[in-house]
Enzyme design. Structure first.
Site, short mmCIF file in Angstrom:
data_model
loop_
_atom_site.label_atom_id
_atom_site.label_comp_id
_atom_site.label_asym_id
_atom_site.label_seq_id
_atom_site.Cartn_x
_atom_site.Cartn_y
_atom_site.Cartn_z
N LYS A 1 -10.30 6.28 4.45
CA LYS A 1 -11.65 5.92 4.86
C LYS A 1 -12.72 6.54 3.97
O LYS A 1 -13.69 5.88 3.61
CB LYS A 1 -11.85 6.37 6.33
CG LYS A 1 -13.18 6.02 6.92
CD LYS A 1 -13.32 4.52 7.10
CE LYS A 1 -14.76 4.09 7.11
NZ LYS A 1 -15.44 4.23 5.83
N HIS B 1 -9.18 4.10 -1.37
CA HIS B 1 -7.86 3.48 -1.30
C HIS B 1 -7.56 2.65 -2.55
O HIS B 1 -7.50 1.43 -2.48
CB HIS B 1 -7.76 2.63 -0.04
CG HIS B 1 -6.41 2.03 0.19
ND1 HIS B 1 -5.24 2.59 -0.28
CD2 HIS B 1 -6.05 0.89 0.86
CE1 HIS B 1 -4.22 1.83 0.09
NE2 HIS B 1 -4.68 0.80 0.78
N CYS C 1 -13.62 0.50 8.08
CA CYS C 1 -12.74 0.00 7.03
C CYS C 1 -12.70 0.96 5.85
O CYS C 1 -13.72 1.54 5.47
CB CYS C 1 -13.22 -1.36 6.54
SG CYS C 1 -13.54 -2.58 7.86
N SER C 2 -11.53 1.12 5.25
CA SER C 2 -11.39 2.00 4.09
C SER C 2 -12.09 1.39 2.88
O SER C 2 -12.34 0.19 2.81
CB SER C 2 -9.91 2.24 3.78
OG SER C 2 -9.26 1.03 3.47
N CYS D 1 0.81 -1.22 0.00
CA CYS D 1 0.00 0.00 0.00
C CYS D 1 0.84 1.27 0.00
O CYS D 1 0.31 2.37 -0.11
CB CYS D 1 -0.95 0.01 1.20
SG CYS D 1 -2.18 -1.30 1.15
#
Length: 399
Positions: free
Chosen positions: A336, A340, A210-211, A85
């Site tokens: 968030k 992502h 969670c994103s 990431c």
């Protein structure tokens, strides 16, 4: 760990970022063209004037041809990099060092990910065969990061209800920030009640902890600092770039307790030394951090030195990291709310720093910011890579 760094040797003179989200009608090629085009336009540079490119993507293309073909780049060096990431940040780091070394005058860092057309719900990746000593790799990402919550409560004597309240505040804050961001994946405020009532994904992590899984791209144009004013009257100077890769022993190390990311601690210390930052709580105007899950952001506040150990949950609830707090964190909505798309996330963070430090962030603009930190985390608790950058709109550090 320390490095000499390249403080004030290179500058960002143009940036671009696409909308993030479920972009079913946009291909990887479309996203790359849009992000690169915006970055070139903001720098006043033609595509053929860029000496070299660094492309970050986890799984949306192989080799530099992923970028050269849609952009029609003829016979220029295009290097494709990947670092989980932190992939977009890795493209940026390598591009900056190429300019600082004197090898090139003008380079571009680009990050892209197309996650919504893969036929797979979530982050599609394939782990190489291993010897079985990394048990955390057998967990889903939500499951692995959900362990931060009970571990933090146990170590610091925090009641689970208080920790849950702090996690909820992180989600509430970042959605509230993202509601002001026209390029964010999720542009709506979410009530605390809705966050806490959401279906559970892993442990106590609900959907809003969670994103998002999203598509998107971002790009940065980088030149030598002494040339920056030839391109823009408001360049952003790179103060520090630090990357730390851990030994990945957390799953078998009895001392690892899921309340800190040692890789983050090391990369932050190195970045602060490079930039000459003595007190990040005082010297940094805003931070974009890797809030892949709400308890991650809480732990990061301590690992990055923004608060004392065991204190982050209190500071979160006190609004210390809200848009109006002493150190705004994820003012653009973070992973968030902004989303992502793995290869683009690190450059997206820098895009917000670019806007804020130039006074171009619109409704979410902060008052007189001068120095920004970005942070990327790749991997899992117990074994990850961590990237920290510091950028500013003035030469030197303004305390």
């Amino acid at each position: 760990m320390s490095s000499r760094g390249i403080a004030d040797k290179v500058a960002i003179v143009g940036m671009g970022c696409t909308q993030f989200g479920e972009l079913w009608d946009r291909s990887t090629d479309d996203l790359l063209i849009d992000a690169v085009g915006e970055a070139l336009g903001s720098a006043g540079v033609d595509r053929d004037d860029v000496d070299a490119f660094w492309l970050g993507t986890l799984g949306s293309g192989q080799s530099g041809l992923t970028l050269s073909r849609p952009l029609g780049i003829d016979y220029r060096p295009v290097t494709r990099v990947e670092n989980y990431c932190a992939t977009g940040s890795e493209a940026f780091r390598n591009a900056c060092y190429a300019v600082a070394s004197g090898a090139y005058d003008r380079v571009m860092a680009v990050g892209v990910e197309k996650l919504k057309d893969s036929g797979f719900s979530g982050l599609l990746r394939t782990d190489p065969p291993d010897d079985g000593t990394a048990p955390e790799l057998s967990l889903t990402a939500p499951a692995a990061f959900s362990l931060l919550d009970p571990a933090y409560c146990t170590r610091y004597g925090v009641h689970p209800d208080q920790m849950r309240e702090a996690m909820t505040h992180i989600a509430w804050k970042n959605h509230r920030n993202g509601a002001l961001n026209p390029k964010a994946q999720f542009r709506a405020e979410v009530s605390r009640e809705k966050i806490e009532a959401a279906p559970k994904v892993a442990g106590r992590l609900g959907v809003f902890d969670c994103s998002g899984v999203s598509d998107g791209a971002a790009a940065a144009m980088i030149v030598r600092a002494e040339d920056a004013l030839d391109y823009t009257d408001r360049p952003i100077y790179v103060k520090a770039l630090s990357l730390a890769a851990g030994p990945m022993r957390g799953g078998v190390d009895p001392a690892f307790d899921f309340t800190s990311f040692p890789e983050v601690v090391h990369s932050a210390a190195d970045a602060y030394a490079q930039a000459g930052i003595a007190d990040p709580r005082r010297d940094i105007s805003l931070a974009e951090v890797h809030d892949c899950f709400t308890p991650t952001e809480i732990v990061l506040m301590e690992d990055l030195g923004f608060t004392d150990r065991g204190q982050a949950w209190k500071d979160v609830l006190a609004g210390e990291f809200d848009a109006s707090g002493r150190l705004p964190v994820n003012i653009d909505g973070g992973l968030k709310s902004f989303g992502h798309p793995v290869g683009a996330s690190g450059l997206r963070m820098l895009y917000e720093a670019w806007l804020q430090l130039r006074g171009e962030a619109g409704a979410r603009q902060l008052s007189d910011p001068h120095t920004a930190l970005t942070h990327n985390l790749g991997g899992r608790p117990g074994g990850c890579v961590s990237f920290v950058s510091v950028v500013g709109n003035e030469l030197g550090i303004r305390g």
